[in-house]
Design an enzyme around this catalytic site. Structure first.
Site, PDB file in Angstrom:
ATOM      1  CB  CYS A 189      41.194  83.953  -2.665  1.00 36.35           C
ATOM      2  SG  CYS A 189      41.080  82.410  -3.847  1.00 36.35           S
ATOM      3  NE  ARG A 231      39.355  84.096   3.251  1.00 35.83           N
ATOM      4  CZ  ARG A 231      37.977  83.978   3.867  1.00 35.83           C
ATOM      5  NH1 ARG A 231      37.562  83.724   5.046  1.00 35.83           N
ATOM      6  NH2 ARG A 231      37.668  84.013   2.676  1.00 35.83           N
ATOM      7  CD1 TRP A 265      39.956  76.618  -2.661  1.00 40.22           C
ATOM      8  CD2 TRP A 265      42.265  76.098  -1.634  1.00 40.22           C
ATOM      9  NE1 TRP A 265      40.226  75.090  -2.638  1.00 40.22           N
ATOM     10  CE2 TRP A 265      41.258  75.515  -1.790  1.00 40.22           C
ATOM     11  CE3 TRP A 265      43.238  76.118  -0.803  1.00 40.22           C
ATOM     12  CZ2 TRP A 265      41.549  73.847  -1.198  1.00 40.22           C
ATOM     13  CZ3 TRP A 265      43.649  75.123  -0.507  1.00 40.22           C
ATOM     14  CH2 TRP A 265      43.077  73.431  -0.524  1.00 40.22           C
ATOM     15  CG  ASN A 270      36.876  84.459  -1.708  1.00 42.93           C
ATOM     16  OD1 ASN A 270      37.173  82.977  -1.606  1.00 42.93           O
ATOM     17  ND2 ASN A 270      36.371  84.988  -0.227  1.00 42.93           N
ATOM     18  N   GLY A 271      35.521  84.276  -4.725  1.00 46.48           N
ATOM     19  CA  GLY A 271      34.089  83.449  -4.475  1.00 46.48           C
ATOM     20  C   GLY A 271      33.700  82.603  -6.504  1.00 46.48           C
ATOM     21  CD  GLU A 284      35.344  60.485   8.971  1.00 47.36           C
ATOM     22  OE1 GLU A 284      36.050  61.529   8.760  1.00 47.36           O
ATOM     23  OE2 GLU A 284      35.611  59.987   8.724  1.00 47.36           O
ATOM     24  CE  LYS A 327      37.397  64.023  11.355  1.00 48.60           C
ATOM     25  NZ  LYS A 327      37.844  62.289  10.268  1.00 48.60           N
ATOM     26  CD  GLU A 337      40.839  61.987  12.415  1.00 52.75           C
ATOM     27  OE1 GLU A 337      41.921  61.507  11.403  1.00 52.75           O
ATOM     28  OE2 GLU A 337      39.528  62.377  12.514  1.00 52.75           O
ATOM     29  CG  HIS A 371      29.746  36.688  14.626  1.00 51.79           C
ATOM     30  ND1 HIS A 371      29.118  35.723  14.766  1.00 51.79           N
ATOM     31  CD2 HIS A 371      28.573  38.027  13.899  1.00 51.79           C
ATOM     32  CE1 HIS A 371      28.232  35.326  14.466  1.00 51.79           C
ATOM     33  NE2 HIS A 371      27.832  36.830  13.688  1.00 51.79           N
ATOM     34  CE  LYS A 393      42.786  69.266   6.563  1.00 55.79           C
ATOM     35  NZ  LYS A 393      41.627  68.899   7.001  1.00 55.79           N
TER      36      LYS A 393
END
Length: 589
Positions: free
Chosen positions: A2, A30, A77, A103-104, A469, A473, A476, A492, A584
């Site tokens: 946050c 944040r 958040w 925050n936490g 992945e 990446k 992207e 193959h 996103k």
């Protein structure tokens, strides 16, 4: 994660409200699900807050009309309790004289809340934060002066925190820090305290960084800090003058959010594992559902699909019938009663995943979700909700959230097997050590691969989803065509494209090294350039090999493939935070 801001001034002014709002806008990266502001004036304490983004809440609640000599601001958040008006910060005590932003995560908030309720305290939210103002109130009732009551409250909580508190009648902002950022800004006739320097950068460049375990308060003209042993800190020795611009400061000195977020992976994983341990009863209940299911359908898109495929392969090895599904192909599978569907989505809003679980739920399946956003659409439609605690991710390419998904699923696997979950508490340290060790060599590999037109990423067994992945990446963000294959399948067809200088990246988690070595030699015989990422067992004849050791290979391979892609992108002059044509969160079919 946050964003918090505090301003304390000699003068009562409406301008402080405007400064607080401006600071919150710079901190919104944040957290952005709810916003709140508290002010202290001659009239007392006032709080205005609501669910929504900064601009929405400021307009709705007329925040810029507030007056006072002390202001607190918070952009949230959500980690405990969904995003709602009543869960938004600041939180107040029963008397309405104390306001707190935080925050936490407070691990022992349930026990503290029960104790406070038994003493007559009334709670208005579902958050862990609300225990703090009630604790301060309780200690003040027992005769403590405000700062001593604040210190006693902080001493009572177990967890991570950056806490700011204000008390009616006090021209001070009390603060405490552990594991979450907090920095003081020194002004003229007013001082500032915030999660990040950008919050107050337009007003001052003189800063004091607060260290873990420290506690204190700021007034308009002074700063008082005690270390965790109770010793008074010489603040003058801490003062620094910074020369960052706003954007650089927001990124905390990193050139891009992506590299910052890769470096945040250790904390994201640590917070997530601690969160899962605190919710172990829920995790065990989810594990029992999986054990008793006829089939486990694992659904995700993009990076989340790769994390799901990794988990699905683990389930298959444990003897479960597990079916990994790419979310956009959900219509190919018919669920039935007795099935479990595990939906994985960072945002919790991915439309293909949402459509898939709705179909499966209608067909009789129970839904488990793993998301990074509390009470997102996918979470709301799930029977069981599991939450990561990776915090907001600004870069479009998933980095810390993929690593955190893997950590979450490793935790669930350990519970399914009756394993020792305590050993997972070291995961964050392994990630941190890995990043420190490989940053230089991943830059070298990334720069080499950036000059190529095509790349193969090969893996076997549990390393295959990681190869997939890695290929995703670099596609992207560096716009290099890369394909991932099961290494045994490369004979193959794909091997026909290999010629002198063709780059092949082999992901070796140490399990099937001998078979991968054969594939390496087949590629090498045709002139391929070989790059290997190996864990626990080395390979021979690589052009460049990154070697690591870990009980959980996936968790250390993840940041390696991300760093390679990052450095490939920046070496070509691209902005990895904003890859072309990508968003996103995909919320349209």
């Amino acid at each position: 994660m946050c964003g918090i801001i505090g301003i304390v001034s000699l003068n009562e002014s409406k301008k402080l409200a405007e400064m607080t709002v401006s600071a919150l806008k710079r901190l919104e990266y944040r957290g952005y699900d709810s916003v709140g502001v508290a002010s202290l004036s001659a009239s007392g304490l006032e709080v205005r807050k609501a669910k929504g983004k900064v601009e929405e809440v400021v307009y709705q609640k007329k925040v810029e009309d507030m007056k006072g000599y002390v202001f607190l601001g918070h952009t949230r958040w959500a980690t405990h309790g969904p995003p709602t008006d009543y869960n938004a910060h600041p939180h107040i005590d029963c008397s309405g004289n104390i306001a707190v932003v935080h925050n936490g995560t407070i691990k022992n908030y349930k026990e503290l809340r029960e104790e406070l309720e038994s003493l007559g305290h009334k709670f208005k939210s579902e958050t862990d934060t609300e225990v703090i103002p009630h604790l301060i109130e309780e200690f003040m009732k027992r005769g403590m002066e405000p700062f001593q009551a604040f210190k006693s409250a902080i001493k009572s909580i177990d967890g991570s925190y950056a806490v700011l508190a204000i008390i009616n009648g006090e021209r001070r902002i009390f603060f405490a820090k552990r594991d979450n950022p907090l920095v003081i800004g020194l002004g003229e006739g007013q001082n500032y305290i915030a999660s990040d320097i950008p919050a107050f950068l337009p007003y001052t460049r003189r800063v004091v960084i607060i260290k873990d375990g420290e506690i204190g308060f700021i007034t308009p003209e002074t700063v008082y800090i005690e270390d965790q042993e109770g010793n008074v800190v010489n603040v003058k020795e801490r003062v620094r003058v910074i020369d960052w611009d706003i954007e650089t400061a927001t990124k905390e000195g990193y050139p891009h959010f992506m590299i910052k977020e890769i470096h945040e992976s250790p904390k994201a994983v640590k917070d997530t594992i601690e969160g899962f341990i605190s919710e172990i009863d829920l995790i065990k209940e989810v594990a029992d559902e999986i054990k008793n299911a006829n089939r486990i359908i694992v659904i995700g898109a993009g990076t989340s699909y790769h994390a799901g495929l990794y988990f699905s392969l683990q389930l298959q090895r444990l003897g479960y019938t597990s079916i990994p599904i790419i979310a956009s192909e959900y219509y190919n599978l018919k669920a039935k009663k007795g099935d479990i569907a595990l939906a994985i989505s960072q945002s919790g809003e991915t439309i293909d995943v949402l459509q898939g679980i709705r179909k499966m739920k209608n067909e009789g399946a129970k839904i488990i979700s793993l998301t990074n956003v509390i009470e997102s659409a996918i979470a709301r439609e799930s029977d069981y909700k599991l939450y990561m605690k990776a915090g907001p991710e600004i870069g479009v390419a998933a980095t810390k959230t993929f690593t955190t998904q893997l950590a979450s699923l490793l935790f669930l696997t350990e519970v399914l097997q009756g394993g020792n979950i305590n050993k997972l508490e070291k995961l964050h340290q392994e990630i941190r050590d890995t990043i420190t060790k490989v940053e230089g060599i991943t830059k070298r590999i990334g720069e080499k691969l950036s000059k190529k037109a095509n790349i193969y990423y090969l893996g076997r067994g549990l390393s295959l989803p990681l190869a997939m992945e890695g290929a995703l990446k670099i596609k992207e963000i560096a716009y290099v065509h890369a394909e991932a294959y099961p290494a045994g399948e490369s004979k193959h067809g794909p091997i026909s494209l290999v010629e002198k200088g063709f780059p092949v990246v082999i992901i070796n988690d140490g399990e099937l090294t001998d078979l991968l070595q054969n594939n390496l030699m087949e590629m090498k015989a045709r002139g391929a350039e070989i790059y290997t990422v190996s864990v626990n067992k080395k390979m021979k004849d690589s052009d460049i090999e990154i070697y690591l050791e870990s009980e959980f290979p996936a968790i250390v391979i993840s940041p390696v493939i991300q760093l390679i892609a990052y450095y490939a992108s920046v070496s070509k002059g691209y902005d990895p935070d904003k890859p072309r044509n990508l968003a996103k969160t995909v919320t349209v079919e």
